[in-house]
Motif scaffolding. Structure first.
Motif, PDB file in Angstrom:
ATOM      1  N   ASN A 251      89.390  38.634  70.286  1.00 49.82           N
ATOM      2  CA  ASN A 251      88.317  37.848  69.409  1.00 49.82           C
ATOM      3  C   ASN A 251      87.625  38.834  68.312  1.00 49.82           C
ATOM      4  N   THR A 252      87.314  40.255  68.733  1.00 53.69           N
ATOM      5  CA  THR A 252      87.004  41.235  67.897  1.00 53.69           C
ATOM      6  C   THR A 252      87.524  41.531  66.628  1.00 53.69           C
ATOM      7  N   ALA A 253      88.917  41.299  66.902  1.00 51.54           N
ATOM      8  CA  ALA A 253      89.833  41.725  65.813  1.00 51.54           C
ATOM      9  C   ALA A 253      89.514  40.764  64.519  1.00 51.54           C
ATOM     10  N   ASP A 254      89.466  41.672  63.244  1.00 50.41           N
ATOM     11  CA  ASP A 254      89.822  40.817  62.133  1.00 50.41           C
ATOM     12  C   ASP A 254      91.027  40.744  61.215  1.00 50.41           C
ATOM     13  N   ILE A 255      91.937  41.537  61.552  1.00 51.83           N
ATOM     14  CA  ILE A 255      93.211  41.841  61.098  1.00 51.83           C
ATOM     15  C   ILE A 255      93.966  42.203  62.366  1.00 51.83           C
ATOM     16  N   VAL A 256      95.395  41.550  62.501  1.00 49.81           N
ATOM     17  CA  VAL A 256      96.290  41.763  63.692  1.00 49.81           C
ATOM     18  C   VAL A 256      97.531  42.788  62.861  1.00 49.81           C
ATOM     19  N   ILE A 257      98.204  43.401  63.526  1.00 48.50           N
ATOM     20  CA  ILE A 257      99.787  43.794  63.342  1.00 48.50           C
ATOM     21  C   ILE A 257     100.304  43.792  64.694  1.00 48.50           C
ATOM     22  N   SER A 258     101.182  43.143  64.777  1.00 48.95           N
ATOM     23  CA  SER A 258     102.004  42.631  65.798  1.00 48.95           C
ATOM     24  C   SER A 258     103.571  42.398  65.739  1.00 48.95           C
ATOM     25  N   ARG A 259     104.312  42.439  67.106  1.00 47.02           N
ATOM     26  CA  ARG A 259     105.394  42.129  67.086  1.00 47.02           C
ATOM     27  C   ARG A 259     105.288  40.514  66.953  1.00 47.02           C
ATOM     28  N   ALA A 260     106.598  39.924  67.056  1.00 45.13           N
ATOM     29  CA  ALA A 260     106.793  38.225  66.790  1.00 45.13           C
ATOM     30  C   ALA A 260     107.125  37.428  68.126  1.00 45.13           C
ATOM     31  N   GLY A 261     106.790  37.962  69.014  1.00 40.92           N
ATOM     32  CA  GLY A 261     107.297  37.247  70.164  1.00 40.92           C
ATOM     33  C   GLY A 261     106.037  35.769  70.096  1.00 40.92           C
ATOM     34  N   ALA A 262     106.877  34.749  70.610  1.00 37.79           N
ATOM     35  CA  ALA A 262     105.965  33.447  70.358  1.00 37.79           C
ATOM     36  C   ALA A 262     104.906  33.368  70.861  1.00 37.79           C
ATOM     37  N   ASN A 263     104.737  33.851  72.228  1.00 42.19           N
ATOM     38  CA  ASN A 263     103.347  33.615  72.799  1.00 42.19           C
ATOM     39  C   ASN A 263     102.123  34.247  72.107  1.00 42.19           C
ATOM     40  N   VAL A 264     102.428  35.582  71.729  1.00 45.55           N
ATOM     41  CA  VAL A 264     101.355  36.312  70.896  1.00 45.55           C
ATOM     42  C   VAL A 264     101.265  35.613  69.444  1.00 45.55           C
ATOM     43  N   ILE A 265     102.158  35.337  68.833  1.00 43.72           N
ATOM     44  CA  ILE A 265     101.876  34.749  67.542  1.00 43.72           C
ATOM     45  C   ILE A 265     101.225  33.184  67.574  1.00 43.72           C
ATOM     46  N   PHE A 266     101.291  32.513  68.475  1.00 46.19           N
ATOM     47  CA  PHE A 266     100.638  31.109  68.787  1.00 46.19           C
ATOM     48  C   PHE A 266      99.291  31.292  69.248  1.00 46.19           C
ATOM     49  N   GLU A 267      99.096  32.656  69.797  1.00 45.73           N
ATOM     50  CA  GLU A 267      97.618  32.969  70.205  1.00 45.73           C
ATOM     51  C   GLU A 267      96.885  33.483  68.957  1.00 45.73           C
ATOM     52  N   LEU A 268      97.505  34.169  68.188  1.00 39.46           N
ATOM     53  CA  LEU A 268      96.763  34.581  67.010  1.00 39.46           C
ATOM     54  C   LEU A 268      96.599  33.161  65.821  1.00 39.46           C
ATOM     55  N   LEU A 269      97.569  32.424  66.181  1.00 42.78           N
ATOM     56  CA  LEU A 269      97.501  30.978  65.403  1.00 42.78           C
ATOM     57  C   LEU A 269      96.126  30.259  65.776  1.00 42.78           C
ATOM     58  N   ILE A 276     100.073  40.554  60.210  1.00 39.71           N
ATOM     59  CA  ILE A 276     101.269  41.190  59.718  1.00 39.71           C
ATOM     60  C   ILE A 276     102.204  41.220  60.814  1.00 39.71           C
ATOM     61  N   LEU A 277     103.534  40.591  60.970  1.00 34.40           N
ATOM     62  CA  LEU A 277     104.299  40.525  61.973  1.00 34.40           C
ATOM     63  C   LEU A 277     105.569  41.564  61.688  1.00 34.40           C
ATOM     64  N   ILE A 278     106.006  42.345  62.671  1.00 36.25           N
ATOM     65  CA  ILE A 278     107.055  43.297  62.521  1.00 36.25           C
ATOM     66  C   ILE A 278     108.108  42.836  63.665  1.00 36.25           C
ATOM     67  N   PRO A 279     108.856  42.021  63.417  1.00 34.14           N
ATOM     68  CA  PRO A 279     109.824  41.372  64.462  1.00 34.14           C
ATOM     69  C   PRO A 279     110.727  42.349  64.854  1.00 34.14           C
ATOM     70  N   LEU A 280     111.211  42.167  66.219  1.00 36.85           N
ATOM     71  CA  LEU A 280     112.396  43.226  66.724  1.00 36.85           C
ATOM     72  C   LEU A 280     113.675  43.013  65.997  1.00 36.85           C
ATOM     73  N   SER A 281     114.185  44.115  65.510  1.00 34.64           N
ATOM     74  CA  SER A 281     115.633  43.857  64.858  1.00 34.64           C
ATOM     75  C   SER A 281     116.519  43.088  65.693  1.00 34.64           C
ATOM     76  N   LYS A 282     117.710  42.706  65.159  1.00 42.73           N
ATOM     77  CA  LYS A 282     118.885  42.343  65.739  1.00 42.73           C
ATOM     78  C   LYS A 282     119.514  43.339  66.683  1.00 42.73           C
ATOM     79  N   LYS A 283     119.346  44.658  66.258  1.00 44.43           N
ATOM     80  CA  LYS A 283     120.011  45.434  66.926  1.00 44.43           C
ATOM     81  C   LYS A 283     119.317  45.705  68.376  1.00 44.43           C
ATOM     82  N   SER A 284     118.155  45.440  68.638  1.00 45.47           N
ATOM     83  CA  SER A 284     117.751  45.314  69.994  1.00 45.47           C
ATOM     84  C   SER A 284     117.210  44.152  70.467  1.00 45.47           C
ATOM     85  N   SER A 285     117.574  42.890  69.783  1.00 43.47           N
ATOM     86  CA  SER A 285     117.321  41.539  70.459  1.00 43.47           C
ATOM     87  C   SER A 285     118.454  40.467  69.802  1.00 43.47           C
ATOM     88  N   ARG A 286     117.851  39.373  70.304  1.00 47.84           N
ATOM     89  CA  ARG A 286     118.951  38.152  69.916  1.00 47.84           C
ATOM     90  C   ARG A 286     118.485  37.684  68.400  1.00 47.84           C
TER      91      ARG A 286
END
Length: 354
Positions: A251-269, A276-286
């Motif tokens: 709640n104290t954050a004004d701006i967030v930099i995060s991975r793009a896991g579904a749980n966290v991005i819907f919490e941010l929403l 800013i979302l920095i998703p895991l690449s296909k090299k290390s995920s599906r």
């Protein structure tokens, strides 16, 4: 009294959404028990909630060749047999699965016992565990509107993702106090997922002096990733992992930099935090985080930097652009039709519980 068995594990993202449902289930009079693995992260998280926990055997589900692929099916079979015995003893009215490899034997056992199963898939496309489980499920809840078509046999239901009520009620003032921030600079929160991200950590720390000129920085960096040389930096607060303090920090954050896991991005929403979302690449995920991020970028909720493109210059440029236009992103998120999924999921559980 109705009984429900919950399951899910392997990562915090397969456990914490279950907790968002617990208060409402208790309010409705459900007796709740949980099935997970002996050593998984789910055991610690659920144990802290005082919910009765059952351990089973479960093999890891892999998309790549490994000699254990020949032995783990026997672990899954053992897990099915253990789950059958648990269900015969507990006699649940329904099972709720959040996915992860531990969920597969539990869902199959419920099907064998003719117990309804409601599953939930957070990402745009189903993970391997939920793909294996889906034929044995009554309904599969999804988070993205685009995801309904990925669930066969008309089982898909758009519910949104369940978000813990306490996360929405954090204190901005307390969050700043926890971090020791005394000035009025905006707060930048950096989250690398439940295990942290060395790649994001290293990039952020390369520009930390420039970031601290304009922001107070909260960095959730993952276990073992604290930078001792920066511990006394004014305006920079590091955590390996946070739990009870998380609602206040978010709640104290004004701006967030995060991975793009579904749980966290819907919490941010839900919290309307420009990000800013920095998703895991296909090299290390599906590739699920790439799809998640693309959907949020298209909806005007997020700025996206692909991991392969991330460097000091791009991070600073994107952050500056996001902060200048943050009101536009807040407006887009405020107008979103996607809501907290708790009530929708609870309705399904009530509808199908025997």
């Amino acid at each position: 009294m109705k009984k429900i068995i919950m399951t899910g594990g392997g990562s915090a993202g397969h456990v914490t959404p279950n907790l968002a449902l617990v208060p409402k289930l208790k309010e409705l009079g459900y007796e709740i028990e949980y099935i997970g693995t002996q050593d998984g992260i789910e055991r610690k998280i659920i144990g802290e909630e005082g919910i009765k926990y059952h351990s089973i055997s479960s093999g890891k589900l892999r998309r790549y060749f490994d000699i254990k692929n020949f032995t783990d099916p026997f672990k899954v079979l053992k897990g099915i047999l253990q789950s059958i015995l648990i269900m015969k003893k507990v006699k649940p009215n329904i099972v709720f699965s959040k996915g992860g490899f531990v969920a597969v034997p539990v869902v199959i056992a419920a099907h064998i016992n003719k117990i309804p199963v409601i599953a939930h898939e957070s990402d745009m496309t189903p993970g391997l565990a939920n793909r294996l489980s889906a034929p044995y499920c009554t309904k599969v809840c999804v988070t993205f509107p685009e995801s309904v078509k990925n669930i066969k046999d008309n089982k898909g239901v758009l519910t949104g993702t369940p978000i813990r009520e306490e996360l929405l009620n954090g204190s901005r003032i307390l969050g700043r106090k926890i971090c020791g921030f005394e000035d009025k600079k905006p707060v930048l929160l950096i989250i690398g997922g439940s295990l942290g991200s060395k790649f994001i950590n290293d990039t952020v720390r390369l520009v930390i002096e420039k970031l601290l000129q304009n922001y107070n920085v909260v960095h959730i960096c993952g276990k073992g990733n604290i930078d001792e040389s920066l511990k006394n930096s004014k305006g920079y607060k590091q955590f390996e992992y946070i739990s009870e303090e998380l609602p206040h920090i978010m709640n104290t954050a004004d701006i967030v930099i995060s991975r793009a896991g579904a749980n966290v991005i819907f919490e941010l929403l839900a919290l309307r935090k420009p990000n800013i979302l920095i998703p895991l690449s296909k090299k290390s995920s599906r590739g699920d985080q790439i799809l998640n991020a693309a959907s949020f970028e298209k909806s005007g909720y997020s700025v996206v930097i692909q991991e392969e493109e991330l460097n000091k210059k791009i991070l600073l440029e994107k952050l500056e652009g996001l902060y200048k236009s943050k009101d536009k992103f807040v407006s887009n998120m405020t107008s979103s039709s996607i809501k907290n999924g708790v009530s929708n999921i609870i309705k399904l559980i009530e509808e199908y519980a025997l």
